[in-house]
Design an enzyme around this catalytic site. Structure first.
Site, short mmCIF file in Angstrom:
data_model
loop_
_atom_site.label_atom_id
_atom_site.label_comp_id
_atom_site.label_asym_id
_atom_site.label_seq_id
_atom_site.Cartn_x
_atom_site.Cartn_y
_atom_site.Cartn_z
N LYS A 168 7.91 -20.89 17.26
CA LYS A 168 7.05 -20.19 16.31
C LYS A 168 5.61 -20.34 16.77
O LYS A 168 5.08 -21.45 16.86
CB LYS A 168 7.20 -20.75 14.89
CG LYS A 168 6.32 -20.02 13.89
CD LYS A 168 6.19 -20.79 12.59
CE LYS A 168 5.05 -20.19 11.77
NZ LYS A 168 4.71 -21.05 10.62
N GLY B 119 -0.37 -22.56 2.37
CA GLY B 119 -0.52 -23.63 1.40
C GLY B 119 -1.17 -23.24 0.10
O GLY B 119 -1.36 -24.08 -0.78
N ALA C 176 3.99 -18.13 4.81
CA ALA C 176 2.76 -18.64 4.19
C ALA C 176 2.47 -17.99 2.85
O ALA C 176 2.58 -16.76 2.70
CB ALA C 176 1.54 -18.47 5.11
N GLY C 177 2.11 -18.82 1.89
CA GLY C 177 1.64 -18.35 0.60
C GLY C 177 2.64 -18.37 -0.53
O GLY C 177 2.27 -18.22 -1.70
N ASN D 227 6.98 -24.21 3.39
CA ASN D 227 6.92 -25.66 3.49
C ASN D 227 6.28 -26.25 2.24
O ASN D 227 6.91 -26.95 1.45
CB ASN D 227 6.15 -26.07 4.75
CG ASN D 227 6.15 -27.57 5.01
OD1 ASN D 227 5.57 -28.03 5.97
ND2 ASN D 227 6.79 -28.37 4.17
N THR D 228 4.99 -25.91 2.01
CA THR D 228 4.24 -26.54 0.93
C THR D 228 4.88 -26.30 -0.44
O THR D 228 4.88 -27.20 -1.29
CB THR D 228 2.79 -26.01 0.92
OG1 THR D 228 2.23 -26.14 2.23
CG2 THR D 228 1.93 -26.80 -0.06
#
Length: 264
Positions: free
Chosen positions: A104, A165, A191-192, A213-214
């Site tokens: 990635k 994040g 993301a987001g 992830n977050t």
């Protein structure tokens, strides 16, 4: 594994799960493994610059907890701000993973927004593809640059839903649809995502998968949130395949029959 409408195929390999998860921000490796098990994810992304997968002797090795025999490890270039650093990092990742080509790519523009630096991303992608890497690429939600990355030879396009994040969810669904409609390779939101409904919306739009992830690691109960995300991705995919009813803005349509009513 044979392909089905519910499975995800990337770089010639098919996966049962369309949810990809990261390994950062957990309190320890035990929590990481518990959350990943609950998510059902098979592709696990690892930041080479931040996580030990063998490059630092004597430190705990993530691969002891998430062995490549059980998961597809996806080395990423989180923390890289130039094409040069990103290429060097992924060469190290390939060496540590015995020639593993899937990776990635992300090249960031600044440490505050973590928005992608697209000129450097395009430059790095071109080098990596020529060197035989199978590149999944984090990018802006720009359909023109997404097409350029696909033309370079990237195996998956990964536009951000919102800032890394941030948990803001999908802020520009129309751009995502433009990217999805033109792409001939998988498109995954990266993301987001903040909660399960964000993941479901991404899949209902037609995304091939979601990476996060977050949203899991910073939940009050990461394992439970991972389970929720698994279900949301599956439900969103099923809704996309089923095809939603048309929106009717100015008229109602009763769901029950209007003929044969008592007294009529």
């Amino acid at each position: 594994m044979t392909s089905s409408p519910h499975s995800l195929t990337v770089a010639g390999r098919t996966y049962r799960s369309r949810l990809l998860v990261g390994t950062g921000k957990y309190k320890d490796f035990a929590e990481t493994r518990a959350a990943i098990d609950a998510s059902g994810a098979e592709i696990i992304t690892v930041a080479i610059r931040r996580t030990n997968i063998g490059q630092t002797a004597g430190e705990a090795n993530l691969l002891d907890v998430l062995p490549p025999s059980q998961f597809t490890i996806l080395p990423n270039t989180a923390g890289c701000y130039t094409a040069t650093d990103a290429v060097r990092t992924l060469r190290l990742g390939r060496e540590l993973l015995d020639g593993h080509a899937l990776c990635k790519l992300e090249v960031l523009g600044d440490p505050n927004s973590l928005f992608p630096n697209m000129p450097e991303t395009l430059k790095a992608a071109e080098i990596l593809v020529k060197e035989g890497f199978a590149v999944m690429v984090y990018c802006a939600d720009d359909p023109i640059q997404a097409r350029m990355l696909e033309e370079i030879g990237c195996v998956a396009i990964m536009p951000l839903a919102s800032l890394i994040g941030s948990g803001m969810g999908i802020v520009n669904p129309w751009s995502l649809r433009l990217i999805i409609d033109q792409a001939k390779v998988p498109v995954l939101v990266d993301a987001g995502v903040g909660t399960a409904s964000d993941a479901a919306i991404a899949m209902e739009l037609g995304c091939d998968g979601v990476l996060m992830n977050t949203a899991i690691a910073h939940a009050r109960d990461p394992r439970l949130m991972a389970s929720a995300m698994k279900k949301a991705v599956e439900a969103g995919r099923e809704a996309f395949l089923a095809g939603r009813m048309p929106r009717k803005y100015y008229s109602a349509d009763p769901s029950s029959p209007t003929t044969g009513l008592i007294g009529s």
